[in-house]
Design a protein around this motif. Structure first.
Motif, PDB file in Angstrom:
ATOM      1  N   ALA A 244       4.852  74.887 -26.228  1.00  0.00           N
ATOM      2  CA  ALA A 244       6.291  75.131 -26.204  1.00  0.00           C
ATOM      3  C   ALA A 244       6.702  75.439 -24.778  1.00  0.00           C
ATOM      4  N   LYS A 245       7.990  75.288 -24.517  1.00  0.00           N
ATOM      5  CA  LYS A 245       8.461  75.572 -23.170  1.00  0.00           C
ATOM      6  C   LYS A 245       8.523  77.069 -22.905  1.00  0.00           C
ATOM      7  N   GLU A 246       9.164  77.829 -23.832  1.00  0.00           N
ATOM      8  CA  GLU A 246       9.219  79.269 -23.551  1.00  0.00           C
ATOM      9  C   GLU A 246       9.104  80.206 -24.749  1.00  0.00           C
ATOM     10  N   SER A 247       9.646  79.846 -25.902  1.00  0.00           N
ATOM     11  CA  SER A 247       9.555  80.759 -27.031  1.00  0.00           C
ATOM     12  C   SER A 247       8.516  80.265 -28.024  1.00  0.00           C
ATOM     13  N   LEU A 248       7.754  81.194 -28.581  1.00  0.00           N
ATOM     14  CA  LEU A 248       6.816  80.803 -29.634  1.00  0.00           C
ATOM     15  C   LEU A 248       7.601  80.473 -30.903  1.00  0.00           C
ATOM     16  N   VAL A 249       7.243  79.359 -31.525  1.00  0.00           N
ATOM     17  CA  VAL A 249       7.873  78.946 -32.778  1.00  0.00           C
ATOM     18  C   VAL A 249       6.767  78.775 -33.807  1.00  0.00           C
ATOM     19  N   ILE A 250       6.899  79.448 -34.920  1.00  0.00           N
ATOM     20  CA  ILE A 250       5.869  79.321 -35.952  1.00  0.00           C
ATOM     21  C   ILE A 250       6.514  78.900 -37.276  1.00  0.00           C
ATOM     22  N   THR A 251       6.024  77.800 -37.816  1.00  0.00           N
ATOM     23  CA  THR A 251       6.515  77.284 -39.082  1.00  0.00           C
ATOM     24  C   THR A 251       5.360  77.281 -40.076  1.00  0.00           C
ATOM     25  N   VAL A 252       5.558  77.976 -41.177  1.00  0.00           N
ATOM     26  CA  VAL A 252       4.523  78.011 -42.210  1.00  0.00           C
ATOM     27  C   VAL A 252       5.022  77.253 -43.435  1.00  0.00           C
ATOM     28  N   THR A 253       4.185  76.371 -43.939  1.00  0.00           N
ATOM     29  CA  THR A 253       4.431  75.709 -45.213  1.00  0.00           C
ATOM     30  C   THR A 253       3.491  76.353 -46.221  1.00  0.00           C
ATOM     31  N   ALA A 254       4.033  76.824 -47.332  1.00  0.00           N
ATOM     32  CA  ALA A 254       3.180  77.441 -48.351  1.00  0.00           C
ATOM     33  C   ALA A 254       3.286  76.644 -49.639  1.00  0.00           C
ATOM     34  N   ILE A 255       2.158  76.512 -50.303  1.00  0.00           N
ATOM     35  CA  ILE A 255       2.090  75.759 -51.545  1.00  0.00           C
ATOM     36  C   ILE A 255       1.517  76.659 -52.630  1.00  0.00           C
ATOM     37  N   GLY A 256       2.186  76.671 -53.759  1.00  0.00           N
ATOM     38  CA  GLY A 256       1.697  77.438 -54.897  1.00  0.00           C
ATOM     39  C   GLY A 256       1.735  76.584 -56.143  1.00  0.00           C
ATOM     40  N   GLN A 257       1.329  77.176 -57.232  1.00  0.00           N
ATOM     41  CA  GLN A 257       1.376  76.460 -58.505  1.00  0.00           C
ATOM     42  C   GLN A 257       1.918  77.384 -59.582  1.00  0.00           C
ATOM     43  N   VAL A 258       2.627  76.792 -60.509  1.00  0.00           N
ATOM     44  CA  VAL A 258       3.232  77.591 -61.576  1.00  0.00           C
ATOM     45  C   VAL A 258       3.158  76.803 -62.892  1.00  0.00           C
ATOM     46  N   GLU A 259       3.040  77.516 -63.985  1.00  0.00           N
ATOM     47  CA  GLU A 259       2.954  76.874 -65.296  1.00  0.00           C
ATOM     48  C   GLU A 259       4.215  76.056 -65.565  1.00  0.00           C
ATOM     49  N   GLU A 260       4.047  74.986 -66.327  1.00  0.00           N
ATOM     50  CA  GLU A 260       5.149  74.054 -66.573  1.00  0.00           C
ATOM     51  C   GLU A 260       6.380  74.703 -67.199  1.00  0.00           C
ATOM     52  N   HIS A 261       6.160  75.734 -68.020  1.00  0.00           N
ATOM     53  CA  HIS A 261       7.301  76.310 -68.738  1.00  0.00           C
ATOM     54  C   HIS A 261       8.136  77.274 -67.904  1.00  0.00           C
ATOM     55  N   VAL A 262       7.629  77.639 -66.721  1.00  0.00           N
ATOM     56  CA  VAL A 262       8.295  78.704 -65.946  1.00  0.00           C
ATOM     57  C   VAL A 262       9.452  78.135 -65.122  1.00  0.00           C
ATOM     58  N   GLU A 263      10.627  78.693 -65.295  1.00  0.00           N
ATOM     59  CA  GLU A 263      11.799  78.249 -64.527  1.00  0.00           C
ATOM     60  C   GLU A 263      12.595  79.464 -64.068  1.00  0.00           C
ATOM     61  N   LEU A 264      12.058  80.157 -63.083  1.00  0.00           N
ATOM     62  CA  LEU A 264      12.682  81.402 -62.620  1.00  0.00           C
ATOM     63  C   LEU A 264      13.701  81.106 -61.518  1.00  0.00           C
TER      64      LEU A 264
END
Lengths: 329, 329
Positions: free
Chosen positions: B126-146
């Motif tokens: 980077a030129k001057e500022s640190l940039v951090i991007t996190v992608t997170a992946i999870g799993q949830v049961e088919e019936h769950v719709e929160l």
């Protein structure tokens, strides 16, 4: 976190998805359904203004398009079917709403060619440089393992499309600027730099072959990618200069030694390099021809030797260094 | 694209994965297996130095930890089980190798508490500022719709943990700096800002309830999140000031009106807010108690009215604006 730029309509995830796999978006996370007997493939890449791109050489549309293309190319190298993408973007005050919208339009344009859906992301303010991070998700059949560690002695080495054009196009853009005058050949090279097309179709042909193959995308030049493949597979690659495919526009404007340098050192062609059992390479080339994509045998895999990659030229064979071929040596 | 910081050993994806779902990493994309009858949940968030964090208030370890925590909190709000993360990071020359390693160590520390695997990413300059991007992946049961659109009139509104502590901790840090002297209560608030713990366990309790519920994480303050929930569900939320949970350290150091302001306007508590049928809320609270996590009923859902969110105080009920409660009005 919340989008700080929600007012820009075009950056919202699409409400009507091409894919019936997408089940819920709009919350801070997206939910999608996996496909039976398929595996998930995921990759992420960041492009920073002033480091990886500038508005001097790419339009906002092209910057967005390329940010997605880089990731789609990574999926292609795994033989995956592109499915979804998420965009995290940090926008400085120097970028206006129209430019940001154009950037998303560029991504959407490429996504449309692969039926990919924008399913989420994050928009924040940046201090000065635009930073765009794209996460791409694809799916691939369980049996497919197109890793770069799969090359074996006796394999043929192949590449797709043509190499070196993007680097030549970039050089022209850095020299003359985006609004400069380019003749027909130069214009073609410039376009190949600005709007590369990831080789998803070749990746899928490779996946369908059902044979052991190594595959990698040529994002950082032939030399660097060939080294990665050779080192991961613990083999040596021999590449023949005369078989490296060059675009007619590159042939028309450059000397042979310059073309070789562009192909070996230049990046962002987003073609694929791979290896396949030599007895199968012609079948692969023919399948490509039938699908309208060009695949070229450029060399062979040998047992591991003193150097991971050699380039065979008219005047003899020499080691090809990782940082590429340099005719000014 | 290639990692430009491959030499930093700690930033490489782990070779030995806790999860048997991870099938191939090391190429530019990761491959993992989906789980039968589960859906994939994916989210992405970017943090920029000087915009979202500074080294003045967080150590490199804490910056990394928080970058992942933000995303894990988004997964928690979907009731998902966290599985994987990818890290795209742009590093300026001002950050040395040790700091970058610390940043990854912070992520790994939090990831370890949820058996999450680092499966990929990208490191660039980077030129001057640190940039951090996190992608997170999870799993949830088919019936769950929160989803946050699931609230209905007659539901109870609940929140987890305590609110406002992170904002109070940040204020102390901005005032005294990371190395400043903090008394016992102040130290607790500072820690709650620096090392928030995402409410994955509550998300899973909610998923297991098998009833209609709305859920959202409180990343930008109670006012903003309550508004999002109310607007997505087309209802009105009534929140009672006296039922908002505050940490004892906040109670010990601040006036009631200040606590309310921290809870409503302050961000980064990474607690959850949700709604559930009023007849079920006590069961939810008890399930939380059994699991060692606190859940508090703080209000109720009413049919859509003039304003999306009201706050009920001793001296009367007033609209709670989206940008929060401000006692200086």
């Amino acid at each position: 976190m919340k989008d700080e730029f929600e007012f820009i309509e075009s950056i919202k995830p699409e409400k009507h998805h091409q894919s019936s796999l997408v089940l819920g978006i709009g919350d801070d996370a997206a939910v999608y359904q996996s496909t039976k007997d398929m595996r998930e493939v995921v990759c992420v890449d960041t492009m920073i203004e002033g480091v990886h791109f500038t508005k001097d050489t790419l339009s906002a549309f092209q910057i967005g398009r390329k940010a997605l293309a880089i990731n789609v190319s990574d999926l292609a190298a795994m033989g995956a079917i592109p499915r979804f993408y998420l965009v995290s973007i940090a926008i400085p005050s120097e970028w206006n709403d129209h430019e940001v919208a154009e950037l998303y339009r560029g991504m959407k344009h490429l996504a449309g060619q692969f039926d990919m859906d924008l399913i989420g992301g994050d928009t924040v303010s940046a201090k000065e440089s635009l930073v765009i991070t794209v996460t791409a998700i694809g799916q691939v059949e369980e049996h497919v393992e197109l890793y770069r560690s799969k090359a074996e002695p006796g394999d043929a080495v192949f590449v797709t499309g043509s190499l070196g054009s993007s680097a030549a196009g970039l050089e022209l853009l850095l020299d003359k600027g985006r609004e400069g005058f380019f003749n027909e050949e130069e214009h073609q090279l410039v376009k190949l730099h600005q709007e590369p097309f990831p080789q998803v179709q070749v990746g899928r042909i490779c996946a369908d072959m059902m044979v052991r193959m190594a595959l990698n995308d040529v994002s950082d030049g032939l030399a660097s990618e060939a080294h990665e493949l050779a080192e991961a597979s613990e083999v040596t690659l021999i590449i023949r200069e005369e078989d490296i495919p060059f675009h007619p526009a590159l042939r028309a404007t450059k000397e042979a030694v310059e073309m070789l340098e562009y192909a070996c050192n230049g990046g962002e062609d987003f073609q694929l390099i791979g290896t396949i059992c030599d007895s199968k390479v012609e079948e692969l080339v023919q399948k490509g021809k039938k699908a309208g994509v060009s695949i070229h045998k450029v060399g062979e895999v040998q047992p591991k030797s003193d150097h991971p990659v050699y380039i065979q030229r008219q005047k003899g064979t020499e080691p090809l260094k990782k940082n590429g071929f340099n005719h000014f040596r």
